[in-house]
Motif scaffolding. Structure first.
Motif, short mmCIF file in Angstrom:
data_model
loop_
_atom_site.label_atom_id
_atom_site.label_comp_id
_atom_site.label_asym_id
_atom_site.label_seq_id
_atom_site.Cartn_x
_atom_site.Cartn_y
_atom_site.Cartn_z
N ALA A 77 -79.74 46.02 -6.86
CA ALA A 77 -81.07 46.61 -6.98
C ALA A 77 -81.05 47.87 -7.85
O ALA A 77 -81.90 48.05 -8.72
N ILE A 78 -80.06 48.73 -7.62
CA ILE A 78 -79.97 49.96 -8.41
C ILE A 78 -79.68 49.63 -9.88
O ILE A 78 -80.29 50.19 -10.79
N ALA A 79 -78.76 48.71 -10.11
CA ALA A 79 -78.41 48.34 -11.49
C ALA A 79 -79.62 47.79 -12.23
O ALA A 79 -79.79 48.03 -13.43
N GLY A 80 -80.49 47.07 -11.51
CA GLY A 80 -81.63 46.45 -12.16
C GLY A 80 -82.83 47.35 -12.33
O GLY A 80 -83.59 47.21 -13.30
N ALA A 81 -83.02 48.30 -11.40
CA ALA A 81 -84.26 49.09 -11.39
C ALA A 81 -84.08 50.55 -11.76
O ALA A 81 -85.07 51.24 -12.03
N VAL A 82 -82.84 51.04 -11.78
CA VAL A 82 -82.62 52.47 -12.08
C VAL A 82 -81.57 52.56 -13.19
O VAL A 82 -80.40 52.91 -12.95
N PRO A 83 -81.96 52.24 -14.42
CA PRO A 83 -80.99 52.19 -15.50
C PRO A 83 -80.34 53.53 -15.82
O PRO A 83 -79.25 53.58 -16.40
N GLU A 84 -81.02 54.62 -15.44
CA GLU A 84 -80.44 55.94 -15.71
C GLU A 84 -79.33 56.29 -14.73
O GLU A 84 -78.62 57.29 -14.90
N ALA A 85 -79.16 55.50 -13.69
CA ALA A 85 -78.07 55.70 -12.74
C ALA A 85 -76.83 54.94 -13.20
O ALA A 85 -76.92 53.88 -13.81
N VAL A 86 -75.66 55.50 -12.89
CA VAL A 86 -74.40 54.81 -13.11
C VAL A 86 -73.90 54.40 -11.73
O VAL A 86 -73.34 55.21 -10.98
N VAL A 87 -74.16 53.17 -11.36
CA VAL A 87 -73.84 52.71 -10.01
C VAL A 87 -72.50 52.01 -9.97
O VAL A 87 -72.15 51.23 -10.87
N GLY A 88 -71.71 52.34 -8.95
CA GLY A 88 -70.43 51.70 -8.76
C GLY A 88 -70.26 51.22 -7.34
O GLY A 88 -71.11 51.48 -6.48
N ALA A 89 -69.19 50.51 -7.09
CA ALA A 89 -68.88 50.00 -5.75
C ALA A 89 -67.66 50.70 -5.21
O ALA A 89 -66.65 50.85 -5.91
N GLY A 90 -67.75 51.14 -3.94
CA GLY A 90 -66.63 51.79 -3.29
C GLY A 90 -66.13 50.98 -2.11
O GLY A 90 -66.74 49.98 -1.72
N THR A 91 -65.03 51.43 -1.53
CA THR A 91 -64.36 50.71 -0.44
C THR A 91 -64.05 49.27 -0.87
O THR A 91 -64.18 48.33 -0.09
N VAL A 92 -63.64 49.12 -2.12
CA VAL A 92 -63.22 47.82 -2.64
C VAL A 92 -61.77 47.60 -2.23
O VAL A 92 -60.90 48.41 -2.55
N ILE A 93 -61.50 46.51 -1.51
CA ILE A 93 -60.14 46.30 -1.02
C ILE A 93 -59.57 44.92 -1.32
O ILE A 93 -58.41 44.65 -0.99
N THR A 94 -60.37 44.03 -1.95
CA THR A 94 -59.86 42.70 -2.28
C THR A 94 -60.26 42.32 -3.71
O THR A 94 -61.27 42.81 -4.23
N PRO A 95 -59.49 41.43 -4.34
CA PRO A 95 -59.89 40.94 -5.66
C PRO A 95 -61.27 40.28 -5.64
O PRO A 95 -62.02 40.39 -6.61
N GLY A 96 -61.60 39.59 -4.55
CA GLY A 96 -62.92 38.98 -4.46
C GLY A 96 -64.04 40.00 -4.52
O GLY A 96 -65.07 39.76 -5.16
N GLN A 97 -63.84 41.13 -3.86
CA GLN A 97 -64.85 42.18 -3.91
C GLN A 97 -64.97 42.78 -5.31
O GLN A 97 -66.05 43.20 -5.71
N VAL A 98 -63.87 42.83 -6.03
CA VAL A 98 -63.92 43.29 -7.43
C VAL A 98 -64.87 42.40 -8.22
O VAL A 98 -65.79 42.87 -8.91
#
Length: 215
Positions: free
Chosen positions: A57-78
């Motif tokens: 949602a953030i990536a699609g609607a707030v282009p001025e934000a640099v959104v990332g994912a945290g607590t990534v612990i598996t290749p699948g989550q990557v």
């Protein structure tokens, strides 16, 4: 790979909000409040079922934000995170398997470390930018100061136990590029959807970091 992925997460903003969301409907207004307050880099942690939808949602609607994912612990989550629009990845720790998956993703990443041996192992693998976690429990600013002498090439985003009282101390260290924290997004403000309060707290976070520039 998203064409607008940042070259270095550490240099985009002094404070990275660490977001935990239960309702993806809150993602866009929260992100807009943080951006309006001067904090455009947003780490959405994969701790709830809503996380990937929030990233999307953030990536699609707030282009001025640099959104990332945290607590990534598996290749699948990557894979899932990048597919959802994450422009960077953050992990609490790392393994060679997870590191390989993040390298293959094409987006910047901050693998988590809490010991000198982990830092050296990442440097050996060509990684110089890391998350120091859990920062306060793992030794805080004193530990990072000790690392700066023998390992000046390593740079960190400390996260864990950081708030408005100690963030400036971290940001003043030469080997710290930014800090991560959630004090500007208190749970009660999110529950009440008080986005004005979030924006004010974000502005205060930017202000407190302004005086900690002796890096």
């Amino acid at each position: 790979m998203p064409s607008s992925s940042p070259a270095s997460v550490l240099d985009l903003a002094p404070v990275v909000p660490v977001v935990v969301l239960d309702d993806p409907a809150d993602a866009v207004p929260l992100a807009r409040a943080l951006v309006a307050g001067g904090l455009p880099v947003i780490e959405v942690t994969l701790r709830t079922p809503a996380a990937l939808d929030a990233v999307r949602a953030i990536a699609g609607a707030v282009p001025e934000a640099v959104v990332g994912a945290g607590t990534v612990i598996t290749p699948g989550q990557v894979t899932e995170s990048v597919a959802a629009g994450a422009r960077f990845l953050v992990t609490p720790g790392w393994t060679d398997v997870l590191l390989a998956a993040m390298r293959a993703s094409g987006v910047p990443f901050l693998p988590g470390v809490s010991t000198t041996s982990e830092v050296v192992a990442l440097l050996e693998r060509g990684v110089r930018e890391m998350k120091f976690f859990p920062a306060q429990a793992a030794g805080g600013t004193a530990y990072l100061k000790s690392l700066a002498g023998p390992l000046p090439q390593a740079r960190f985003c400390p996260t864990g136990g950081i708030g408005p009282d100690n963030a400036p101390e971290y940001l003043a260290l030469p080997n710290v590029g930014c800090v991560g924290g959630s004090w500007m997004i208190p749970a009660d403000a999110v529950a009440a959807r008080d986005w004005g309060r979030v924006e004010r707290l974000a502005r205060a976070a930017v202000a407190l970091s302004a005086g900690a520039t002796c890096r």
